[in-house]
Motif scaffolding. Structure first.
Motif, short mmCIF file in Angstrom:
data_model
loop_
_atom_site.label_atom_id
_atom_site.label_comp_id
_atom_site.label_asym_id
_atom_site.label_seq_id
_atom_site.Cartn_x
_atom_site.Cartn_y
_atom_site.Cartn_z
N LEU A 156 0.83 -1.21 0.00
CA LEU A 156 0.00 0.00 0.00
C LEU A 156 0.87 1.26 0.00
CD1 LEU A 156 -2.97 -0.92 2.34
CD2 LEU A 156 -2.77 -1.06 -0.14
N GLU A 157 0.24 2.38 -0.45
CA GLU A 157 1.03 3.58 -0.69
C GLU A 157 1.68 4.16 0.56
OE1 GLU A 157 -2.22 4.98 -2.59
OE2 GLU A 157 -1.52 4.53 -4.60
N PHE A 158 0.95 4.12 1.69
CA PHE A 158 1.54 4.79 2.86
C PHE A 158 2.79 4.06 3.35
CE2 PHE A 158 0.20 2.13 6.44
CZ PHE A 158 -0.80 1.37 5.86
N VAL A 159 2.82 2.74 3.14
CA VAL A 159 4.01 2.00 3.52
C VAL A 159 5.14 2.27 2.52
CG1 VAL A 159 4.96 -0.29 3.94
CG2 VAL A 159 2.63 0.23 4.64
N GLN A 160 4.76 2.29 1.23
CA GLN A 160 5.76 2.60 0.19
C GLN A 160 6.36 3.99 0.42
OE1 GLN A 160 6.85 0.57 -2.23
NE2 GLN A 160 5.58 -1.08 -1.39
N ALA A 161 5.48 4.93 0.79
CA ALA A 161 5.95 6.30 1.03
C ALA A 161 6.94 6.34 2.19
CB ALA A 161 4.76 7.21 1.31
N ALA A 162 6.58 5.63 3.28
CA ALA A 162 7.48 5.60 4.44
C ALA A 162 8.82 5.00 4.05
CB ALA A 162 6.84 4.78 5.56
N HIS A 163 8.74 3.96 3.22
CA HIS A 163 9.95 3.31 2.76
C HIS A 163 10.79 4.28 1.94
CE1 HIS A 163 12.39 -0.14 1.91
NE2 HIS A 163 12.32 0.08 0.61
N ALA A 164 10.12 5.03 1.05
CA ALA A 164 10.82 5.98 0.18
C ALA A 164 11.48 7.10 0.99
CB ALA A 164 9.85 6.57 -0.83
N PHE A 165 10.87 7.46 2.12
CA PHE A 165 11.45 8.50 2.98
C PHE A 165 12.63 7.96 3.77
CE2 PHE A 165 7.35 10.94 2.77
CZ PHE A 165 7.93 12.05 2.18
N GLY A 166 12.92 6.69 3.63
CA GLY A 166 14.07 6.13 4.31
C GLY A 166 13.78 5.66 5.72
N VAL A 167 12.51 5.44 6.05
CA VAL A 167 12.18 4.91 7.38
C VAL A 167 12.63 3.45 7.43
CG1 VAL A 167 10.33 4.50 9.02
CG2 VAL A 167 10.21 6.44 7.47
N GLY A 168 13.25 3.07 8.52
CA GLY A 168 13.76 1.71 8.65
C GLY A 168 12.65 0.68 8.75
N PRO A 169 12.96 -0.57 8.41
CA PRO A 169 11.92 -1.60 8.40
C PRO A 169 11.28 -1.81 9.77
CG PRO A 169 14.12 -2.54 8.07
CD PRO A 169 14.26 -1.07 7.94
N LEU A 170 12.08 -1.74 10.85
CA LEU A 170 11.50 -1.98 12.18
C LEU A 170 10.46 -0.93 12.52
CD1 LEU A 170 14.35 -3.21 14.51
CD2 LEU A 170 12.33 -4.42 13.66
N LEU A 171 10.81 0.33 12.19
CA LEU A 171 9.88 1.42 12.50
C LEU A 171 8.62 1.31 11.65
CD1 LEU A 171 9.98 3.70 14.48
CD2 LEU A 171 10.66 5.23 12.64
N ILE A 172 8.80 0.93 10.36
CA ILE A 172 7.62 0.76 9.50
C ILE A 172 6.71 -0.31 10.07
CG2 ILE A 172 6.84 -0.07 7.25
CD1 ILE A 172 9.13 1.24 5.96
N LEU A 173 7.33 -1.43 10.48
CA LEU A 173 6.52 -2.53 11.02
C LEU A 173 5.78 -2.08 12.26
CD1 LEU A 173 8.82 -5.66 10.61
CD2 LEU A 173 6.62 -5.23 9.54
N ARG A 174 6.50 -1.34 13.12
CA ARG A 174 5.91 -0.99 14.41
C ARG A 174 4.86 0.10 14.26
NH1 ARG A 174 7.41 2.01 18.85
NH2 ARG A 174 9.05 2.99 17.62
N ARG A 175 5.17 1.10 13.42
CA ARG A 175 4.30 2.28 13.40
C ARG A 175 3.22 2.19 12.32
NH1 ARG A 175 7.38 7.72 13.62
NH2 ARG A 175 7.79 7.05 15.76
N HIS A 176 3.53 1.54 11.21
CA HIS A 176 2.58 1.58 10.10
C HIS A 176 1.84 0.27 9.86
CE1 HIS A 176 3.98 5.52 9.08
NE2 HIS A 176 5.22 5.09 9.09
N ILE A 177 2.50 -0.84 10.17
CA ILE A 177 1.85 -2.12 9.85
C ILE A 177 1.15 -2.72 11.06
CG2 ILE A 177 2.29 -4.49 9.13
CD1 ILE A 177 4.13 -3.44 7.06
#
Lengths: 325, 453
Positions: B341-362
Motif C-alpha cells: 500500500l502507498e503509505f508504507v511505500q511512502a514511508a519506505h521511500a522516505f528512508g524509514v527503517g523496516p523496524l519502524l515501518i513494522l511498528r508504526r505503520h503495519i
C-alpha cells in the motif's frame, strides 16, 4: 498432474524430516533416556543396573546421534536417532512396552477407528450443510437468529458432556444400545450407533455456523443476482448455484481432515471402549509408553500432509478453472 | 516485621496481573485511536455483548480474588521466631473459608442432611445414612422443617439479592439518563444480568450458611467451592496461553510477510511443520516430557503449590507454542497486502527503517486481527483444558480444575443412584463461562472486522 503430485511429495519430505527432528528433540534431548528410565522405574528405588536393563530392552543404550565406537557407516546407523527416528520413514516403529510390534498394532486398530470416524465425518458434513442451507434459506428471520444462537450454545458445551450425557441417557436410562464395547463385523453397528450420533451432534454447532458464513458470503455475488433475475426459485439458486460455488472454501477445510480420520478420536474411543488408534494413544499416554506416542505423532503428520495434497487435487475436481502445475 | 500474613506471589499470579496491566494500557492506547474507539463503542451498544461482558467480569473477579495468595501466620510461641503456614491460600479461600473447611466424610447430595452412603452407626448394628456434620446441622434430630427451612432461606436470599441490586440499578439508570434508547438497551441488559447474578449469589449465600448448596464430592469437599476455584484455572489457561502465542505469532507473521525471501521460506517451513503434527498428540508428547522433567527434579519447587503452578504455566507454554501457527499465517497474509500500500511505500521511500515501518505503520493496522484472534481463542482453550485433563496431560492433579472435576465425577456415573451434582456443577459453570466468552467474542469480531457489514 502426476508430475505435480510427485513434486509435492518431495516437498513433503523436508516437513516430515522436521517433524521427525521435533519429536526426536522432545523425546530424547529434553530428557535423556536415563531420565525416562528413572521416571518409569520410580524415582527413589532405582539402581544403575535397572536403568541399563530398561534402556537395553528398548534399544536406548546407543549414543544419540553419533556412534564413535562403531565401524564405517554403522557410526551413523547404530544410534538412537537412526534406529528410532529415521527408521520410521520405512514404517518401522519398533516395539511397545508390552513387547508388541507397533506397526502391526496400528494396522489392526485403524479399522475400528475408521468405522467410527468415517460415518461421523460423512454424516456430520451432510447434516451441517443441510442445516446451514436451511438457515441461509430463512436468513434474517427469527429462525435464522434462533439457529445461530443454538449453534453458539452447542459450541459452548464441552465434548466430554456430550459423550457423558449421551451414554447416560441412551445407554443407561433407555437401554437402547450397549454403554461401551466393540465387536467385529456387522454386530459392530449397535456399538457404533451412539458414538457416531454423539460425534455428529458435538460437532454440529461450529460447522453449521462456519458453513452458514461461507454461504452468506457467496450469496452476495453477481451470479446469484443473475440467477434470481432469470426467474430461478430460491431453492434452485441455493442448491444448484451457491452450493457448487461454495465448494472451494468447503473443500479447503474438509478434505485435509479425511486422511486423519484413521487416527480416530481420543475421547470417543476411550469412553466407548473402541479398540482403535485413539484409545491406543490414550493408553500409551497413561502408561507413558514413549515409543507409541512417538509413532502416533509421526503417522499423524504423514496423514495430515497427505490431506494437504488431497485438498489441492480436489480443487481441480471441484473447479475446472484450477490447474495444478 | 510481624505481618499477620506473608504475601506469596506465584508466577502465574504475576503473569496474570502483568496481563491485566497490558490490557489496561492497550485500552488506554485504544482511547486515542478513533477507529478502534468507534468499534468498542459499537460493542458497548450491543445488549448481548454487554450481558456477556458482565458475566465475564464476575468470573474475572472471582479469578482475580483467587490469584492473591498468602500464607497465614501460625499462632506465635513465646520466644520463637514467627512461622507461616506451609499451605498457600488465596483471598478467595479466606472469603469462602466456611465452604472450604466444612468438609463432610464423603458424597452428599445438594442440600442434603444425610450422607450419600450407608454406614454402620456407632453403638448398634444397624446400617443407616448418618447425619452430615455441617449440612443441616442446625435442624433437630427428626429433621422437621427441612423443606420449610430451605424455602425460607431461598426467599431470604432472593430478597437480599434484590435489595442489594436496587441501588446498582438506580445508579445505572441515573448515569445514562433518558433519551439514548440504544445505550438504554445495553444498560438494561447489564442490569438484568446483574439481577440474575445478585439473586443467585444471595440464594447461594443464604442456603450455603446451613447446607452444601451443590453437594459434596468423594472426600467431602463442597462442590460449590471446587467450582469457584476451577474458574481461576480456566481463566489462566485461556489468557496466559495467548500471552505466549501473541509475541511469537506477531513477530514471525510480520517478518515473513514484510521481508519475504528466505526469511519467509524459513518461517513458513517452521509453521507448516508444527501445524502438520496433530495438536493433541504434540501437546501430549510435550506434556509427557515436561512431567519427566518435573518428576526428576523435585528439588526445584519449595511447596506443592509452586509445583502445581509450574505445571500450569508449562501447560500454557506448550499450548501457546503449538497454537501460534494459525494467527501467524493470518498476519503474514495481511502484512503482504499492507506492504504494497502507498503509505508504507511512502514511508519506505522516505528512508524509514523496516523496524519502524513494522511498528508504526503495519502493526497498528493489524491490531483488529490480533484482538479478534485473542477473544476467539479464549473459549476454545477453556474447553481444551477439560479434555486435556481427561486425557491425562492437563493440569496437576492437585490443581482444582473443571477437567479434574469432570474426571472425578465420571467414575461415579455407574453408581446407583447416580452422583450427578459434581458433573452438573462443572457443566453449568463451564457452559456459562464459555457461552459468555463466545457471545462476547462474536460481538467483538462483528465490531472490529472491516468485512462485516
Amino acid at each position: 498432474m502426476l508430475a505435480y503430485i510427485l513434486r509435492r511429495f518431495f516437498y513433503a519430505l523436508p516437513i516430515l524430516l522436521g517433524v521427525n527432528l521435533i519429536t526426536f528433540a522432545l523425546f530424547f534431548v529434553v530428557n535423556t533416556p536415563d531420565d525416562m528410565a528413572r521416571m518409569q522405574l520410580g524415582v527413589k528405588r532405582v539402581t544403575p543396573e535397572a536403568i541399563e536393563k530398561w534402556k537395553a530392552e528398548r534399544g536406548y543404550d546407543q549414543p544419540l546421534i553419533w556412534n564413535a565406537a562403531a565401524e564405517g557407516s554403522a557410526k551413523a546407523t547404530k544410534t538412537i536417532f537412526f534406529s528410532k527416528s529415521i527408521r520410521m520413514f520405512v514404517g518401522d516403529f519398533g516395539r511397545a512396552d508390552d513387547g508388541r510390534d507397533i506397526a502391526r498394532e496400528i494396522a489392526v486398530r485403524a479399522g475400528p477407528s475408521l468405522a467410527i470416524a468415517l460415518p461421523t465425518f460423512v454424516l456430520g458434513l451432510f447434516v451441517a450443510i443441510v442445516f446451514a442451507m436451511l438457515l441461509v434459506f430463512f436468513r434474517a428471520t427469527a429462525l435464522d437468529f434462533g439457529g445461530v444462537i443454538l449453534c453458539v450454545a452447542l459450541m459452548s458445551v464441552s465434548g466430554l458432556f456430550y459423550i457423558i450425557g449421551g451414554q447416560w441417557l441412551v445407554a443407561k436410562v433407555w437401554h437402547w444400545v450397549p454403554i461401551s464395547g466393540y465387536a467385529p463385523g456387522l454386530t459392530a453397528v449397535k456399538f457404533l450407533l451412539l458414538p457416531v450420533v454423539i460425534g455428529v451432534i458435538s460437532g454440529i454447532g461450529a460447522s453449521v455456523r462456519w458453513y452458514r458464513t461461507i454461504f452468506l458470503e457467496e450469496i452476495t455475488r453477481d451470479y446469484v443476482r443473475t440467477a434470481r433475475a432469470k426467474g430461478l426459485s430460491e431453492a434452485a439458486v441455493l442448491f444448484r448455484h451457491v452450493l457448487r460455488n461454495a465448494l472451494i472454501p468447503i473443500l479447503t477445510g474438509v478434505v485435509v481432515v479425511i486422511p486423519t480420520l484413521f487416527l480416530g478420536s481420543l475421547l470417543t474411543e476411550s469412553f466407548f471402549g473402541i479398540p482403535g488408534l485413539g484409545s491406543y494413544t490414550i493408553e500409551a499416554i497413561n502408561a507413558q509408553d514413549f515409543a507409541v506416542v512417538r509413532a502416533m505423532v509421526f503417522i499423524g503428520s504423514v496423514l495430515y500432509i497427505a490431506g494437504l495434497l488431497a485438498t489441492d487435487v480436489s480443487y481441480t475436481l471441484a473447479d475446472p478453472r484450477v490447474r495444478l502445475q | 516485621m510481624n505481618l499477620p500474613v506473608q504475601v506469596v506471589v506465584l508466577w502465574s499470579d504475576a503473569l496474570l496481573f502483568a496481563l491485566t496491566a497490558a490490557c489496561a494500557s492497550f485500552a488506554w492506547w485504544t482511547r486515542r485511536q478513533a477507529v478502534l474507539r468507534a468499534a468498542w463503542v459499537r460493542v458497548g451498544k450491543d445488549p448481548v455483548a454487554m450481558a456477556a461482558a458482565t458475566v465475564l467480569a464476575v468470573f474475572v473477579l472471582v479469578g482475580a480474588l483467587d490469584s492473591l495468595h498468602y500464607r497465614a501466620r501460625l499462632p506465635a510461641q513465646p520466644g520463637q521466631p514467627v512461622h507461616y503456614a506451609v499451605e498457600v491460600n488465596s483471598v478467595l479461600d479466606a472469603l469462602l473459608a466456611p465452604l472450604r473447611l466444612n468438609t463432610e466424610k464423603t458424597y452428599s447430595a445438594p442440600l442434603a442432611t444425610r450422607l450419600f452412603a450407608m454406614e454402620t452407626l456407632p453403638g448398634s448394628n444397624e446400617r443407616a445414612f448418618p447425619r452430615l456434620v455441617y449440612g443441616g446441622a442446625h435442624l433437630d434430630a427428626a429433621l422437621d422443617g427441612h423443606d420449610g427451612d430451605v424455602v425460607r432461606r431461598t426467599l431470604t436470599g432472593l430478597g437480599g439479592g434484590l435489595l442489594l441490586w436496587l441501588p446498582v440499578f438506580l445508579w445505572l439508570r441515573k448515569k445514562i439518563g433518558a433519551g439514548d434508547t440504544v445505550k438504554n438497551k445495553a444498560n438494561n441488559a447489564i442490569a438484568a444480568t446483574l439481577l440474575g447474578i445478585f439473586l443467585l449469589t444471595g440464594v447461594a449465600l443464604s442456603l450455603g450458611s446451613g447446607y452444601h448448596v451443590l453437594g459434596t464430592d468423594k472426600v467431602g469437599q463442597d462442590v460449590l467451592y471446587l467450582s469457584l476455584k476451577s474458574i481461576r484455572t480456566g481463566l489462566l489457561i485461556g489468557t496466559l496461553t495467548t500471552l505466549v502465542t501473541l509475541p511469537i505469532a506477531i513477530v514471525l507473521g510480520l517478518m515473513a510477510g514484510y521481508f519475504g525471501g528466505w526469511i519467509d521460506d524459513v518461517i513458513q517451513y517452521l509453521y507448516t511443520t508444527l501445524n502438520s503434527i496433530p495438536g493433541v498428540l504434540l501437546i501430549a508428547a510435550a506434556v509427557l516430557m515436561m512431567q519427566v522433567v518435573i518428576d526428576t527434579h523435585p528439588d526445584w519447587f519449595a511447596t506443592a503449590a509452586e509445583r502445581a503452578d509450574a505445571r500450569l504455566l508449562a501447560l500454557c507454554l506448550i499450548l501457546g507454542m503449538t497454537s501460534w501457527t494459525g494467527l501467524a499465517r493470518l498476519l503474514r497474509g495481511e502484512t503482504l497486502k499492507l506492504r504494497e500500500l502507498e503509505f508504507v511505500q511512502a514511508a519506505h521511500a522516505f528512508g524509514v527503517g523496516p523496524l519502524l515501518i513494522l511498528r508504526r505503520h503495519i502493526l497498528p493496522n493489524l491490531m483488529h486481527i490480533v484482538l479478534i484472534a485473542l477473544v476467539m481463542d479464549f473459549s476454545g482453550l477453556v474447553l481444551a483444558e477439560a479434555v486435556l485433563s481427561y486425557v491425562g496431560v492437563g493440569v496437576d492433579p492437585t490443581t482444582i480444575s473443571f477437567g479434574g472435576m469432570i474426571n472425578a465425577a465420571r467414575m461415579e456415573l455407574a453408581r446407583e443412584p447416580m452422583v450427578w451434582w459434581s458433573l452438573a456443577a462443572a457443566f453449568c459453570f463451564m457452559f456459562i463461562l464459555v457461552l459468555a466468552a463466545n457471545l462476547f467474542a462474536d460481538a467483538v469480531r462483528e465490531a472490529f472486522d472491516p468485512r462485516a457489514s
